[in-house]
Design an enzyme around this catalytic site. Structure first.
Site, PDB file in Angstrom:
ATOM      1  CB  SER A  13      -0.154  -6.588   1.407  1.00  0.00           C
ATOM      2  OG  SER A  13      -1.356  -6.999   0.774  1.00  0.00           O
ATOM      3  CE1 TYR A  68      -1.891  -1.309   0.624  1.00  0.00           C
ATOM      4  CE2 TYR A  68      -2.426  -3.396  -0.447  1.00  0.00           C
ATOM      5  CZ  TYR A  68      -2.109  -2.678   0.692  1.00  0.00           C
ATOM      6  OH  TYR A  68      -1.991  -3.341   1.899  1.00  0.00           O
TER       7      TYR A  68
END
Length: 251
Positions: free
Chosen positions: A144, A157
């Protein structure tokens, strides 16, 4: 083995109900992929996903897999490789977590890290060993852009994805020359069930767009893929913003 166009004949999706994983499977089936394994926790959703892919003409199987149970990864995934060669492994599982809650609930934060990083390390190494034994194959890992630089809004995250990204790059270097290709995919905000209800970030994309980028990356044997491509420039700039300034940015 892959066909003349670089399309894998067989695919293993770790995270068998992932929107991006299933979009990729659909795209590759349309291009000649014939055998698909969906690995995930047993559930009606996993069986529904398998049934949908069967209607597209693929031979689809499911296997019980839990990212949070690394001790079971080798026996579970070993069953898949025992059935025949796997040309591509797509690591598509992960959790976003709830930043506000997880900061005050350390065990919840640990669960995010264990899923996104520890579980991924275990599964990737199991698959890497099997692909090396075959002498061919690709491992595609969904990282990501959040891992490029930790943001206040989602640093739990983001840090788990940063670890995963670094691990995958190192794995690719370790496997260079073995016949096993490793590719890191760095999407931005993707409209999936995981992000449902969240405010969209700039340059938001879709599972189908990520799937198309993965297919193109496979054909080119890319090592890193950004989705959309413009994020490469955006993140390159953000990476060098001084920290006191970065803290004040609306990111």
């Amino acid at each position: 083995m892959k066909d003349a166009f670089g399309t894998p004949q067989s695919l293993l999706v770790l995270g068998g109900t992932s929107d991006i994983g299933l979009a990729t499977a659909r795209r590759l089936i349309a291009r000649r992929t014939r055998t698909v394994w969906l690995a995930g926790r047993p559930s009606p959703a996993l069986e529904t996903a398998a049934a949908e892919l069967r209607t597209l003409g693929a031979d689809v199987h499911t296997v019980a897999f839990d990212a949070l149970d690394p001790a079971a990864h080798e026996p579970a995934l070993g069953k898949v490789f025992a059935e025949g060669d796997i040309d591509m492994v797509l690591l598509a599982f992960g959790v976003l977590g709830d930043q506000a809650n997880d900061e005050s609930e350390p065990l919840a934060a640990v669960r995010v890290a264990q899923t996104n990083f520890t579980g991924a390390v275990s599964a990737s190494l199991v698959c890497a060993g099997a692909l090396q034994s075959q002498g061919h194959g690709s491992i595609v890992v969904l990282s990501s852009v959040a891992g490029e630089r930790a943001r206040r809004a989602n640093f739990i995250y983001g840090s788990s994805k940063a670890g995963l990204d670094a691990f995958t790059q190192g794995l690719g270097d370790a496997l260079h020359g073995t016949g096993v290709h490793v590719m890191v995919v760095r999407p931005g905000f993707v409209r999936t069930k995981m992000t449902a209800g969240l405010a969209e970030a700039p340059l938001a994309t879709t599972p189908d767009a990520v799937a198309a980028a993965i297919e193109q990356g496979l054909r080119r044997r890319s090592e890193t893929v950004w989705v959309p491509g413009a994020l490469r420039l955006v993140m390159s700039a953000l990476r060098h913003v001084p920290r006191p300034v970065f803290r004040r940015l609306p990111v």
